[in-house]
Design an enzyme around this catalytic site. Structure first.
Site, short mmCIF file in Angstrom:
data_model
loop_
_atom_site.label_atom_id
_atom_site.label_comp_id
_atom_site.label_asym_id
_atom_site.label_seq_id
_atom_site.Cartn_x
_atom_site.Cartn_y
_atom_site.Cartn_z
CB CYS A 188 -3.86 -9.74 -9.38
SG CYS A 188 -2.61 -9.19 -10.51
CB CYS A 326 -17.75 -4.37 -46.25
SG CYS A 326 -17.85 -6.21 -46.33
N1 LIG Z 1 -11.91 -4.74 -21.52
C1 LIG Z 1 -11.06 -3.97 -20.64
N2 LIG Z 1 -11.01 -2.71 -21.05
C2 LIG Z 1 -10.57 -1.98 -20.01
N3 LIG Z 1 -9.82 -2.12 -18.94
C3 LIG Z 1 -9.97 -3.42 -18.62
C4 LIG Z 1 -10.77 -4.50 -19.40
N4 LIG Z 1 -10.61 -5.79 -18.70
C5 LIG Z 1 -9.76 -5.48 -17.59
N5 LIG Z 1 -9.63 -4.27 -17.71
C6 LIG Z 1 -8.58 -3.37 -16.52
O1 LIG Z 1 -7.73 -3.78 -16.34
C7 LIG Z 1 -7.07 -3.68 -15.09
C8 LIG Z 1 -6.28 -4.89 -14.30
O2 LIG Z 1 -5.77 -4.46 -13.24
P1 LIG Z 1 -5.17 -5.45 -12.29
O3 LIG Z 1 -4.70 -6.68 -12.87
O4 LIG Z 1 -4.17 -4.77 -11.50
O5 LIG Z 1 -6.41 -5.90 -11.36
P2 LIG Z 1 -7.51 -5.08 -11.04
O6 LIG Z 1 -8.82 -5.75 -11.74
O7 LIG Z 1 -7.64 -3.69 -10.70
O8 LIG Z 1 -7.88 -5.77 -9.18
P3 LIG Z 1 -8.36 -7.00 -8.53
O9 LIG Z 1 -7.65 -8.29 -9.59
O10 LIG Z 1 -7.32 -7.09 -7.21
O11 LIG Z 1 -9.57 -7.08 -8.26
C9 LIG Z 1 -8.42 -3.37 -14.24
O12 LIG Z 1 -8.26 -1.89 -13.60
C10 LIG Z 1 -9.44 -3.70 -15.05
O13 LIG Z 1 -10.41 -3.07 -14.61
#
Ligand SMILES: Nc1ncnc2c1ncn2[C@@H]1O[C@H](COP(=O)(O)OP(=O)(O)OP(=O)(O)O)[C@@H](O)[C@H]1O
Length: 372
Positions: A188, A326
């Site tokens: 995004c 394992c």
């Molecule tokens: N490995 C992960 N573990 C936990 N959360 C994750 C991981 N990878 C990504 N995320 C989270 O997934 C969410 C994806 O949200 P979204 O796609 O709405 O975009 P955003 O990263 O919050 O914002 P923007 O893209 O505008 O910077 C984010 O809050 C991000 O921190």
């Protein structure tokens, strides 16, 4: 929430009446939701929508995972957050908001991003995993660990005006069958998104999750939504013979071993070398690194230190010869490649080649291991 009084059956009946009265859902459906343990990875646009509906529907136990802090540009779509929460961790704020919505749901917030050790612990103890992230690295990780622990999961993604959701029973097909090899696509941040899109797609994801928790036959479907012409397309998913994971060519710990120290040479002993090793190292210990459930089902003695706990356990040990065990030897080989060479220099740490599977015939070796 430990001090919350338990809700009476009458309260549950009243609260969830509108879904309990649905034909095919009923009290049994509500009970399945109430007993479910769900892991939501990512509290962005998708995660906010999913978490709200699953909390409102009465899913009994929800773990929220996100290591990111709330930014101003998130508020346009991440509807659990407001201006006062900017700068705070997403999982923590989401927990506070959701707990106001339904105080009877056990909610745990974890201020971290999913990585391999965390995935092993959290996925092993969840009934259903929801991927609400924005990257393929995390999706492949969830898929591969979920396949290993035979867990169902739901994937969703949104880009521009389009979105998709897929449910996986990993015994039947998996994300790698659908997308064998995707390097990252724009998120995004780079491609932009209309705030309502993750709301729509997140709600489809929550619907799939509820149906999977109540009746499994809804699994292995991909639903595509177009925000341009409002069309929905449903596609059944099947296993691919080329899939690295479903065909057994690779296991999750091989595919996600980015921290693996290639220079460290894993040392293996065969079943027939166990006797000599024990004679040379009479104080040797046996550590079975499989999950507690695998260990309980069948073991060769020793102590059970699951793979996800091993490194922290090992760091606190006085140096001592160890035989790692394992099921097939693959997990041990991978683990040994991660341990710094300096930590195994003074006392040998070896693993049994072929693992427990190699011990079915040489019963004498099994007997020796039980004595350790
Ligand atoms: N490995 C992960 N573990 C936990 N959360 C994750 C991981 N990878 C990504 N995320 C989270 O997934 C969410 C994806 O949200 P979204 O796609 O709405 O975009 P955003 O990263 O919050 O914002 P923007 O893209 O505008 O910077 C984010 O809050 C991000 O921190």
């Amino acid at each position: 929430m430990a001090n919350q009084p338990l809700p009476s059956d009458k309260h549950i009946q009243r609260r969830y009446l509108r879904q309990i009265q649905l034909p095919g859902f009923g009290e049994a459906g509500q009970q399945s939701l109430g007993e479910a343990r769900v892991l939501i990875v990512g509290l962005g646009g998708l995660g906010c929508a999913v978490a709200q509906y699953l909390t409102a529907a009465g899913v009994g136990n929800i773990t929220l995972l996100d290591g990111d802090d709330i930014a101003l540009s998130n508020l346009q779509r991440q509807i659990l957050f407001d201006e006062a929460s900017i700068g705070a961790n997403k999982a923590d704020v989401a927990k506070q908001k959701l707990q106001q919505l339904n105080s009877q749901v056990q909610i745990t917030a974890i201020d971290r991003h999913l990585d391999l050790p965390l995935a092993e612990t959290l996925i092993a103890s969840a009934d259903l995993i929801l991927d609400c992230t924005d990257n393929f690295t995390t999706r492949y990780l969830i898929n591969d660990v979920a396949h290993f622990y035979k867990k169902n999961w739901v994937y969703a993604s949104v880009l521009g005006f389009a979105g998709q959701v897929a449910s996986f029973n990993t015994r039947l097909s998996c994300f790698r069958c659908l997308y064998p090899n995707v390097s990252e696509v724009p998120n995004c941040n780079q491609a932009g998104v209309l705030g309502v899109l993750p709301g729509i797609v997140g709600n489809l994801q929550a619907l799939m999750a509820i149906q999977m928790l109540c009746c499994e036959q809804t699994c292995n479907q991909l639903v595509r939504f177009s925000g341009n012409d409002y069309s929905l397309q449903t596609i059944g998913l099947a296993k691919s013979r080329q899939c690295l994971i479903c065909s057994g060519q690779q296991e999750y710990f091989q595919l996600h071993s980015h921290r693996c120290d290639e220079s460290a040479q894993p040392r293996a002993i065969t079943a027939s070398q166990i006797k000599t090793f024990i004679e040379q190292h009479p104080n040797a210990k046996l550590a079975d690194i499989r999950s507690p459930a695998e260990y309980q089902e069948h073991n060769a003695g020793g102590i059970n230190i699951p793979l996800s706990d091993f490194e922290s356990w090992f760091a606190g040990q006085v140096s001592q010869p160890l035989i790692l065990l394992c099921q097939t030897g693959k997990r041990c080989q991978w683990l040994l490649g991660r341990l710094p060479a300096s930590s195994t220099a003074r006392s040998p740490v070896v693993y049994l080649e072929g693992g427990l599977d190699a011990l079915t015939h040489p019963t004498h070796s099994l007997h020796l291991l039980k004595a350790l």
